[in-house]
Design a protein around this motif. Sequence first.
Motif, PDB file in Angstrom:
ATOM      1  N   ILE A 161     -37.361 -65.130  -5.912  1.00 45.68           N
ATOM      2  CA  ILE A 161     -36.350 -64.435  -6.702  1.00 45.68           C
ATOM      3  C   ILE A 161     -34.968 -64.221  -5.424  1.00 45.68           C
ATOM      4  CG2 ILE A 161     -35.397 -62.519  -7.863  1.00 45.68           C
ATOM      5  CD1 ILE A 161     -38.070 -61.732  -8.939  1.00 45.68           C
ATOM      6  N   VAL A 162     -33.955 -65.078  -5.986  1.00 50.70           N
ATOM      7  CA  VAL A 162     -33.063 -65.110  -4.997  1.00 50.70           C
ATOM      8  C   VAL A 162     -31.477 -64.373  -5.378  1.00 50.70           C
ATOM      9  CG1 VAL A 162     -33.975 -66.827  -3.763  1.00 50.70           C
ATOM     10  CG2 VAL A 162     -32.071 -67.136  -5.438  1.00 50.70           C
ATOM     11  N   TRP A 164     -27.066 -63.668  -5.702  1.00 49.59           N
ATOM     12  CA  TRP A 164     -25.991 -64.319  -5.982  1.00 49.59           C
ATOM     13  C   TRP A 164     -25.012 -64.837  -4.554  1.00 49.59           C
ATOM     14  CZ3 TRP A 164     -22.157 -61.682  -3.775  1.00 49.59           C
ATOM     15  CH2 TRP A 164     -22.243 -60.294  -3.762  1.00 49.59           C
ATOM     16  N   LYS A 188     -36.430 -67.724  -9.787  1.00 51.30           N
ATOM     17  CA  LYS A 188     -35.389 -66.871 -10.719  1.00 51.30           C
ATOM     18  C   LYS A 188     -34.104 -66.557  -9.846  1.00 51.30           C
ATOM     19  CE  LYS A 188     -33.925 -63.303 -11.975  1.00 51.30           C
ATOM     20  NZ  LYS A 188     -32.656 -63.198 -12.082  1.00 51.30           N
ATOM     21  N   ALA A 190     -30.148 -65.455  -9.279  1.00 51.53           N
ATOM     22  CA  ALA A 190     -29.423 -64.447  -9.868  1.00 51.53           C
ATOM     23  C   ALA A 190     -28.792 -64.729 -10.916  1.00 51.53           C
ATOM     24  CB  ALA A 190     -28.552 -63.979  -8.771  1.00 51.53           C
ATOM     25  N   GLU A 191     -28.294 -63.919 -12.062  1.00 47.32           N
ATOM     26  CA  GLU A 191     -28.034 -64.284 -13.395  1.00 47.32           C
ATOM     27  C   GLU A 191     -26.442 -64.774 -13.391  1.00 47.32           C
ATOM     28  OE1 GLU A 191     -29.595 -61.655 -12.030  1.00 47.32           O
ATOM     29  OE2 GLU A 191     -29.966 -60.292 -13.759  1.00 47.32           O
ATOM     30  N   GLY A 221     -32.763 -60.020 -14.336  1.00 47.89           N
ATOM     31  CA  GLY A 221     -33.656 -59.549 -13.383  1.00 47.89           C
ATOM     32  C   GLY A 221     -35.071 -58.689 -13.999  1.00 47.89           C
ATOM     33  N   ARG A 222     -34.506 -57.903 -14.874  1.00 52.40           N
ATOM     34  CA  ARG A 222     -35.092 -56.783 -15.548  1.00 52.40           C
ATOM     35  C   ARG A 222     -36.123 -57.368 -16.648  1.00 52.40           C
ATOM     36  NH1 ARG A 222     -34.448 -51.326 -13.853  1.00 52.40           N
ATOM     37  NH2 ARG A 222     -36.311 -51.287 -14.943  1.00 52.40           N
ATOM     38  N   GLY A 225     -37.241 -61.500 -14.236  1.00 52.20           N
ATOM     39  CA  GLY A 225     -37.935 -61.192 -12.805  1.00 52.20           C
ATOM     40  C   GLY A 225     -39.130 -60.465 -12.894  1.00 52.20           C
ATOM     41  N   GLU A 226     -38.821 -59.340 -13.646  1.00 50.04           N
ATOM     42  CA  GLU A 226     -40.075 -58.621 -13.706  1.00 50.04           C
ATOM     43  C   GLU A 226     -41.337 -59.038 -14.185  1.00 50.04           C
ATOM     44  OE1 GLU A 226     -39.094 -54.689 -15.432  1.00 50.04           O
ATOM     45  OE2 GLU A 226     -41.082 -54.567 -16.492  1.00 50.04           O
ATOM     46  N   PHE A 239     -38.629 -62.838  -1.868  1.00 47.95           N
ATOM     47  CA  PHE A 239     -37.676 -62.179  -2.411  1.00 47.95           C
ATOM     48  C   PHE A 239     -36.348 -61.994  -1.351  1.00 47.95           C
ATOM     49  CE2 PHE A 239     -35.182 -58.129  -3.396  1.00 47.95           C
ATOM     50  CZ  PHE A 239     -34.610 -58.466  -4.480  1.00 47.95           C
ATOM     51  N   SER A 242     -31.798 -56.538  -3.192  1.00 49.31           N
ATOM     52  CA  SER A 242     -31.389 -55.261  -2.920  1.00 49.31           C
ATOM     53  C   SER A 242     -32.920 -54.405  -2.696  1.00 49.31           C
ATOM     54  CB  SER A 242     -30.549 -54.518  -4.046  1.00 49.31           C
ATOM     55  OG  SER A 242     -31.613 -54.564  -5.013  1.00 49.31           O
ATOM     56  N   THR A 245     -34.618 -53.386  -5.632  1.00 50.06           N
ATOM     57  CA  THR A 245     -35.530 -54.359  -6.554  1.00 50.06           C
ATOM     58  C   THR A 245     -36.714 -54.744  -5.530  1.00 50.06           C
ATOM     59  OG1 THR A 245     -33.564 -55.274  -7.593  1.00 50.06           O
ATOM     60  CG2 THR A 245     -35.335 -56.778  -7.419  1.00 50.06           C
ATOM     61  N   ARG A 248     -39.152 -52.210  -6.497  1.00 50.16           N
ATOM     62  CA  ARG A 248     -39.908 -52.623  -7.877  1.00 50.16           C
ATOM     63  C   ARG A 248     -40.719 -53.606  -7.687  1.00 50.16           C
ATOM     64  NH1 ARG A 248     -34.510 -52.105 -10.318  1.00 50.16           N
ATOM     65  NH2 ARG A 248     -34.416 -49.921 -11.128  1.00 50.16           N
ATOM     66  N   TYR A 252     -44.272 -53.603  -8.845  1.00 46.10           N
ATOM     67  CA  TYR A 252     -45.053 -54.719  -9.891  1.00 46.10           C
ATOM     68  C   TYR A 252     -46.189 -55.322  -9.325  1.00 46.10           C
ATOM     69  CZ  TYR A 252     -40.365 -54.594 -11.961  1.00 46.10           C
ATOM     70  OH  TYR A 252     -39.190 -54.187 -12.390  1.00 46.10           O
TER      71      TYR A 252
HETATM   72  P1  ADP Z   1     -28.110 -57.778  -5.705  1.00 44.70           P
HETATM   73  O1  ADP Z   1     -27.390 -56.485  -5.113  1.00 44.70           O
HETATM   74  O2  ADP Z   1     -28.172 -58.961  -4.690  1.00 44.70           O
HETATM   75  O3  ADP Z   1     -27.621 -58.076  -7.037  1.00 44.70           O
HETATM   76  P2  ADP Z   1     -30.503 -57.287  -6.799  1.00 44.70           P
HETATM   77  O4  ADP Z   1     -31.758 -57.031  -6.138  1.00 44.70           O
HETATM   78  O5  ADP Z   1     -30.124 -56.418  -8.286  1.00 44.70           O
HETATM   79  O6  ADP Z   1     -29.450 -57.281  -5.806  1.00 44.70           O
HETATM   80  O7  ADP Z   1     -30.659 -58.876  -7.308  1.00 44.70           O
HETATM   81  C1  ADP Z   1     -31.325 -59.832  -6.544  1.00 44.70           C
HETATM   82  C2  ADP Z   1     -32.221 -60.636  -7.564  1.00 44.70           C
HETATM   83  O8  ADP Z   1     -33.081 -59.887  -8.209  1.00 44.70           O
HETATM   84  C3  ADP Z   1     -31.256 -61.237  -8.878  1.00 44.70           C
HETATM   85  O9  ADP Z   1     -32.029 -62.596  -8.925  1.00 44.70           O
HETATM   86  C4  ADP Z   1     -31.866 -60.350  -9.917  1.00 44.70           C
HETATM   87  O10 ADP Z   1     -31.812 -60.947 -11.097  1.00 44.70           O
HETATM   88  C5  ADP Z   1     -33.331 -59.795  -9.475  1.00 44.70           C
HETATM   89  N1  ADP Z   1     -33.735 -58.606  -9.963  1.00 44.70           N
HETATM   90  C6  ADP Z   1     -32.961 -57.569 -10.223  1.00 44.70           C
HETATM   91  N2  ADP Z   1     -33.900 -56.738 -10.736  1.00 44.70           N
HETATM   92  C7  ADP Z   1     -34.890 -57.229 -10.980  1.00 44.70           C
HETATM   93  C8  ADP Z   1     -36.350 -56.531 -11.232  1.00 44.70           C
HETATM   94  N3  ADP Z   1     -36.233 -55.235 -11.805  1.00 44.70           N
HETATM   95  N4  ADP Z   1     -37.263 -57.468 -11.249  1.00 44.70           N
HETATM   96  C9  ADP Z   1     -37.392 -58.515 -10.671  1.00 44.70           C
HETATM   97  N5  ADP Z   1     -36.182 -59.088 -10.290  1.00 44.70           N
HETATM   98  C10 ADP Z   1     -34.966 -58.218 -10.440  1.00 44.70           C
END
Ligand code: ADP
Length: 494
Positions: A161-162, A164, A188, A190-191, A221-222, A225-226, A239, A242, A245, A248, A252
């Motif tokens: 999971i990477v 943006w 996966k 980032a969106e 991600g929710r 990603g989850e 990964f 943040s 995440t 989380r 998981y």
């Molecule tokens: P940022 O602050 O870089 O947006 P995030 O941790 O929100 O940090 O996002 C980094 C990656 O983690 C993205 O690809 C995002 O879609 C994914 N992500 C966010 N929430 C979840 C989650 N609950 N489970 C798995 N992946 C997630």
Amino acid sequence: MNQSDIDTLRSQVLSPRSHFIGGRWVAASEGGQRDVLSPIDGAVLTQIAEGTPADMEAAIAAARAAFEDGRWSRRAPAERKKVLLKLADLIEKHALELAVLGVRDNGTEITMAMKAEPMSAAGTFRYYAEAIDKVYGQIAPTADSVLGLIHHAPVGVVGAIVPWNMPLMIGSWKLAPALATGNSVVLKPAESASLSLLKLAELAAEAGVPDGVLNVVTGSGRVVGEKLALSMDVDIMVFTGSGATGRRLLEYSARSNMKRCYLELGGKSPNIVFNDAPDLSEAAKVSAGGIFRNAGQICIAGSRLLVQEDIHDEFVAELVKHAEAMRVGNPLDLDTQIGAVHSISELESNLDFVAKAEAEGAERRTGDGRILEETGGYYMAPTVMTGVKPTDNLFQNEVFGPVLSVTPFKDEEEAIRLANSTVYGLSSGVWTSNLSRAHRMIAGIRAGVVHVNTYGGSDLTVPLGGVRQSGNGHDKSLHAFEKYLDLKTAWIKL
Ligand code: ADP
């Protein structure tokens, strides 16, 4: 790279993208799509597939099937090497297209993006391709009556999971060693920054990575990603993103198959300037670049400047001069030094950090907040805040934007204490011409990287990883292989 080549690509209409599963482009199972906005002008750029749990299950199944039948995992390392070297060449061939695509959805200035995204990705694939047929197992020093062999076995299915920011660079840091070691991957992105990684999957297929070995599922991600991280059939998670995440993912993992999770999280990296720095003017210039390039959206950004008190005012004045001279603007213009903030919510969060810092008594030395609003894009002036106290929000928490926190210190001991007084430990910098002091600082600072008399700009030969709440495990260098290989012992009675 010249401006007219960039201009040809910058306004190309992009057709909606699907998932890449089992070597095919596949629409989301419920037909959903998600708009991708460009931070350059706030307009809709294209759509990506809004992945569902069923889409993710299909990708994991494709990755598992590919791993188990050995179409990649049991190929000779030298053969995998050939394919990945070809991929590196293809990335280089399509470098400008990949760079512009990435800038259009994430906002990094093109000069930085070209080097840090496709060119670094090509270098990463080449490095791990070249390395993989030079990794040996071991023979244990046992008694003559037995033979102990230590094999390196691929872990199986890797969930990646990477984020943006720098998706190609960070994505390749994970994909290249994972694939070189024979694993299958479900990625996966980032969106809001999936486009260049989808293009990478296309190039990987063209290079000869077999169907199902690299799968890309886009969407929330929710949701997807989850699903990936909760899967019983994914062997490890890698990964970058943040801390919230990351936490989380560990949860998981505990709730599913206890898979290992390697996390590269945030930082609030101290950049420490002593009065005996070899060249204070160079230190000010590099320090400004170390926080403001890519609008501060770099995990290792030197966001917490600590300056020895007797040079504080002079140094800050010089740094402010550099900050004000940096050109903020359209990231696809070659003379732009600071591109766009990635999204409106990031911009609002950055501005909120500044407002809170002012409320806590810090002084804004430069930075006019949001600028170039008439473009519809998200731009922010580089901002320097002085008088930030160790207990302040801005000192303790990651902004991930162009906001520098400045705090004076008296001596080495206080510098180390301040450097270590957040929950993070990703990167850091020390400016001094005293060799012994430099080594004492390297030993004293709790961080994965300590820069001395520079900030940023390392290459693939050295590992990058955080300590404390900045994460665990390492990207880059041969150490990255450790994540993707299990040790397996063969104990043979002779
Ligand atoms: P940022 O602050 O870089 O947006 P995030 O941790 O929100 O940090 O996002 C980094 C990656 O983690 C993205 O690809 C995002 O879609 C994914 N992500 C966010 N929430 C979840 C989650 N609950 N489970 C798995 N992946 C997630």
